[in-house]
Scaffold this motif. Structure first.
Motif, PDB file in Angstrom:
ATOM      1  N   ALA A 149       0.691  -1.105  -0.160  1.00 43.98           N
ATOM      2  CA  ALA A 149       0.006  -0.118  -0.265  1.00 43.98           C
ATOM      3  C   ALA A 149       1.143   1.181  -0.022  1.00 43.98           C
ATOM      4  O   ALA A 149       0.376   2.299  -0.655  1.00 43.98           O
ATOM      5  N   ILE A 150       2.054   1.279   0.867  1.00 42.24           N
ATOM      6  CA  ILE A 150       2.943   2.443   0.803  1.00 42.24           C
ATOM      7  C   ILE A 150       3.606   2.589  -0.667  1.00 42.24           C
ATOM      8  O   ILE A 150       3.657   3.876  -1.066  1.00 42.24           O
ATOM      9  N   ILE A 151       4.058   1.617  -1.217  1.00 37.92           N
ATOM     10  CA  ILE A 151       4.491   1.779  -2.720  1.00 37.92           C
ATOM     11  C   ILE A 151       3.342   2.065  -3.413  1.00 37.92           C
ATOM     12  O   ILE A 151       3.852   3.219  -4.262  1.00 37.92           O
ATOM     13  N   ASP A 152       2.334   1.967  -3.267  1.00 39.09           N
ATOM     14  CA  ASP A 152       1.185   2.576  -4.116  1.00 39.09           C
ATOM     15  C   ASP A 152       1.067   4.004  -3.884  1.00 39.09           C
ATOM     16  O   ASP A 152       1.010   4.788  -4.651  1.00 39.09           O
ATOM     17  N   GLN A 153       1.226   4.338  -2.472  1.00 35.30           N
ATOM     18  CA  GLN A 153       1.257   5.802  -2.226  1.00 35.30           C
ATOM     19  C   GLN A 153       2.297   6.705  -2.688  1.00 35.30           C
ATOM     20  O   GLN A 153       2.169   7.558  -3.308  1.00 35.30           O
ATOM     21  N   ILE A 154       3.564   5.972  -2.628  1.00 33.27           N
ATOM     22  CA  ILE A 154       4.744   6.716  -2.994  1.00 33.27           C
ATOM     23  C   ILE A 154       4.427   6.924  -4.608  1.00 33.27           C
ATOM     24  O   ILE A 154       5.084   8.263  -5.279  1.00 33.27           O
ATOM     25  N   ILE A 155       4.167   6.079  -5.395  1.00 35.50           N
ATOM     26  CA  ILE A 155       3.948   6.164  -6.690  1.00 35.50           C
ATOM     27  C   ILE A 155       3.069   7.404  -7.108  1.00 35.50           C
ATOM     28  O   ILE A 155       3.250   8.055  -7.976  1.00 35.50           O
ATOM     29  N   CYS A 156       1.938   7.377  -6.606  1.00 33.69           N
ATOM     30  CA  CYS A 156       0.987   8.442  -6.627  1.00 33.69           C
ATOM     31  C   CYS A 156       1.615   9.726  -6.243  1.00 33.69           C
ATOM     32  O   CYS A 156       1.232  10.734  -6.821  1.00 33.69           O
ATOM     33  N   SER A 157       2.412   9.797  -5.286  1.00 37.07           N
ATOM     34  CA  SER A 157       2.791  11.028  -4.851  1.00 37.07           C
ATOM     35  C   SER A 157       3.884  11.685  -5.900  1.00 37.07           C
ATOM     36  O   SER A 157       3.854  12.842  -5.698  1.00 37.07           O
ATOM     37  N   HIS A 158       4.318  10.901  -6.793  1.00 37.37           N
ATOM     38  CA  HIS A 158       5.072  11.545  -7.704  1.00 37.37           C
ATOM     39  C   HIS A 158       4.659  11.681  -9.136  1.00 37.37           C
ATOM     40  O   HIS A 158       5.372  11.953 -10.045  1.00 37.37           O
ATOM     41  N   ALA A 159       3.244  11.747  -9.198  1.00 37.52           N
ATOM     42  CA  ALA A 159       2.651  11.761 -10.586  1.00 37.52           C
ATOM     43  C   ALA A 159       2.403  13.061 -11.010  1.00 37.52           C
ATOM     44  O   ALA A 159       2.539  14.053  -9.952  1.00 37.52           O
ATOM     45  N   ARG A 160       2.426  13.495 -12.313  1.00 36.73           N
ATOM     46  CA  ARG A 160       1.957  15.005 -12.648  1.00 36.73           C
ATOM     47  C   ARG A 160       0.772  15.263 -12.212  1.00 36.73           C
ATOM     48  O   ARG A 160       0.786  16.638 -11.750  1.00 36.73           O
ATOM     49  N   TYR A 161      -0.214  14.843 -11.895  1.00 30.66           N
ATOM     50  CA  TYR A 161      -1.357  14.918 -11.365  1.00 30.66           C
ATOM     51  C   TYR A 161      -2.225  13.616 -10.783  1.00 30.66           C
ATOM     52  O   TYR A 161      -2.015  12.519 -11.101  1.00 30.66           O
ATOM     53  N   PHE A 162      -2.703  14.112  -9.499  1.00 30.28           N
ATOM     54  CA  PHE A 162      -3.268  13.155  -8.655  1.00 30.28           C
ATOM     55  C   PHE A 162      -4.717  13.348  -8.428  1.00 30.28           C
ATOM     56  O   PHE A 162      -5.425  14.541  -8.229  1.00 30.28           O
ATOM     57  N   ILE A 163      -5.645  12.262  -8.422  1.00 30.65           N
ATOM     58  CA  ILE A 163      -6.972  12.224  -8.231  1.00 30.65           C
ATOM     59  C   ILE A 163      -7.275  11.151  -7.030  1.00 30.65           C
ATOM     60  O   ILE A 163      -6.799  10.323  -7.342  1.00 30.65           O
ATOM     61  N   GLY A 164      -7.946  11.371  -5.932  1.00 28.16           N
ATOM     62  CA  GLY A 164      -8.134  10.609  -4.993  1.00 28.16           C
ATOM     63  C   GLY A 164      -9.658  10.289  -4.646  1.00 28.16           C
ATOM     64  O   GLY A 164     -10.366  10.691  -5.461  1.00 28.16           O
ATOM     65  N   SER A 165     -10.027   9.339  -3.648  1.00 28.87           N
ATOM     66  CA  SER A 165     -11.163   9.153  -3.350  1.00 28.87           C
ATOM     67  C   SER A 165     -11.681   9.958  -1.972  1.00 28.87           C
ATOM     68  O   SER A 165     -10.877  10.342  -1.118  1.00 28.87           O
ATOM     69  N   GLN A 166     -12.828  10.421  -2.276  1.00 33.32           N
ATOM     70  CA  GLN A 166     -13.360  11.525  -1.065  1.00 33.32           C
ATOM     71  C   GLN A 166     -13.519  10.647   0.294  1.00 33.32           C
ATOM     72  O   GLN A 166     -13.736   9.466   0.198  1.00 33.32           O
ATOM     73  N   ASP A 167     -12.970  11.283   1.116  1.00 31.55           N
ATOM     74  CA  ASP A 167     -12.885  10.874   2.738  1.00 31.55           C
ATOM     75  C   ASP A 167     -11.977  10.080   3.077  1.00 31.55           C
ATOM     76  O   ASP A 167     -11.887   9.358   3.933  1.00 31.55           O
ATOM     77  N   SER A 168     -11.052   9.408   1.976  1.00 32.27           N
ATOM     78  CA  SER A 168     -10.092   8.436   2.034  1.00 32.27           C
ATOM     79  C   SER A 168      -8.903   9.019   2.850  1.00 32.27           C
ATOM     80  O   SER A 168      -8.096   9.959   2.286  1.00 32.27           O
TER      81      SER A 168
END
Ligand code: GFB
Length: 430
Positions: free
Chosen positions: A369-388
């Motif tokens: 899960a942390i690897i997923d988070q790190i990869i998301c952190s380095h993207a040009r643009y990020f969109i997540g889930s409400q309340d998560s």
């Protein structure tokens, strides 16, 4: 194996015991007041990893101030991560997910640079015996509403009360008047001299009152999530947050994946230590990252979670808007849902991190899960889930890395045609 190591340590500790502690009503002998003090804590059982990270911060910030203000040799003990509800991979794939220590996920020396924290096994080696002096079980006041005018009465306060946390019955079993068997963190051999239920309303800094009144040498704050942040979003909050760097192996695995599949490396922003403020000039790798929370959110937050079809439409819009051809998907969705998403985005490259068998065994659900988070952190643009809170932690990471907030504070809407509430912009402060 971990249980065995723990039991062995306990045996050593009990043998060395001298039993010099403060009394419940605040009487301390001179010698015991000079001894180091230890604060342990626990969180409501069903809470997930990323809310627990937030509870840690409340306590770390508190303990840092408490140690300074009261000149205490006091340490916050990091509780093991134990069989979290969301860690659902079968044991044959990931091994045991019980009693995992913080360095599996974080860089503990970096956390120590912020606050006097120690790992559970360091505590067990250092303590004279593993008998807790005082457990404080925090609980919300039953009457939050002021009876006179119907307003919520939010003045900071605490008092001893009758226990209303439903888990108290299995967590603490009274053996004698001054001995309770404690069922916490997956350990079997913990006892406590006293367990008190405390109705608590206020910030974590209010815990100083409680600790000063009882002065236990080894205390547990159970249901620590009841205590709120002191100065949420302020300089100290962010200092603490920045000190929570990830385990270096996880960072390496995420970097390797970015390099190999996403044409992304730290030349585009990121990396570096946690102390110096980076200018806001991270541009991120050439990919869109999404965090698509499914599973229990489909039940508990149906009105906020898009269908796969609706999510695909929003992803397509964003890819076109930012002239990107690759989307990285972090999700807890089962593979069938991921395949459906990929099929709906046939014109684009849709990637998900798939750990090898070895990586799964070594780093388990929490590490992946942390690897997923790190990869998301380095993207040009990020969109997540409400309340998560999983998405919130990614947003914070991107603030630390120095991204433009427009590229960070975005959430999926349940319907791709209508706008919806977007996340609050908790910008970093130095
Ligand atoms: O972290 P967490 O508290 O986030 O719990 P939320 C969700 C857990 O599900 C994560 C897994 O810690 C992961 O184990 N998970 C979710 C994922 N998304 C992903 C993903 O993209 N990739 C991977 N690998 N794993 C909370 C609940 O969930 O929602 C709280 O835990 C509370 O108790 C709150 O109910 C509202 O914030 O998403």
């Amino acid at each position: 194996t971990r249980n065995f190591i723990f039991l062995t340590l306990i045996a050593v500790i009990v043998e060395n015991s001298s039993g010099q502690f403060c009394s419940k009503d605040g009487e301390c002998s001179e010698e015991s007041s000079l001894l180091p003090r230890f604060i342990l804590y626990d969180v409501n059982r069903p809470e997930g990893f990323n809310l627990r990270r937030d509870v840690y911060m409340r306590l770390a910030i508190f303990i840092r101030e408490y140690a300074k203000t009261f000149h205490q040799d006091v340490h916050l003990v990091l509780p093991p991560w134990h069989s979290l509800y969301h860690w659902q991979s079968p044991e044959e794939e990931v091994g045991s997910q019980k009693l995992l220590f913080w360095d599996n996920f974080f860089d503990v020396p970096s956390m120590k640079a912020f606050a006097p924290v120690i790992k559970m096994h360091e505590f067990l080696e250092g303590a004279k015996k593993f008998e807790i002096d005082q457990v404080f079980t925090l609980q919300h006041y039953k009457n939050l509403l002021d009876s006179k005018d119907g307003l919520i009465d939010w003045k900071p306060r605490w008092e001893r009360g009758s226990c209303n946390q439903p888990d108290s019955a299995w967590k603490y079993r009274k053996i004698k008047d001054d001995e309770f068997e404690v069922n916490m963190w997956g350990y079997k051999n913990i006892t406590a001299k006293s367990v008190l239920c405390i109705s608590f309303q206020g910030e974590a800094s209010l815990l100083a009152d409680l600790l000063e009144e009882f002065r236990p040498r080894i205390a547990v704050i159970d249901h620590a999530e009841v205590a709120l942040h002191h100065n949420f979003g302020g300089v100290t909050y962010w200092k603490c947050r920045r000190s929570m760097r990830f385990n270096k192996q996880l960072i390496k695995l995420a970097s390797d994946f970015r390099e190999e599949y996403l044409n992304s490396n730290d030349g585009g922003g990121g990396g570096g230590g946690w102390r110096p403020p980076p200018p806001r000039k991270a541009i991120g790798g050439p990919y869109l990252a999404v965090h698509l929370r499914r599973k229990d959110f489909l039940v508990g937050r149906r009105d906020k979670v898009p269908t796969i079809e609706e999510a695909a439409k929003q992803i397509k819009k964003l890819l076109e808007k930012h002239t990107l051809s690759t989307v990285f998907v972090a999700t807890d969705a089962p593979n069938l849902e991921f395949i459906e998403l990929r099929n709906r985005l046939m014109d684009f490259s849709v990637l998900r991190y798939k750990p090898s068998k070895e990586v799964k065994l070594l780093h388990k659900d929490g590490g992946i899960a942390i690897i997923d988070q790190i990869i998301c952190s380095h993207a040009r643009y990020f969109i997540g889930s409400q309340d998560s809170t999983f998405s919130f932690r990614i947003q914070e990471e991107r603030e630390i890395l120095g991204f433009d907030p427009d590229s960070t504070f975005n959430s999926f809407c349940v319907n791709s045609e209508t706008e919806c509430e977007q996340p609050s912009r908790w910008k970093i402060t130095y």
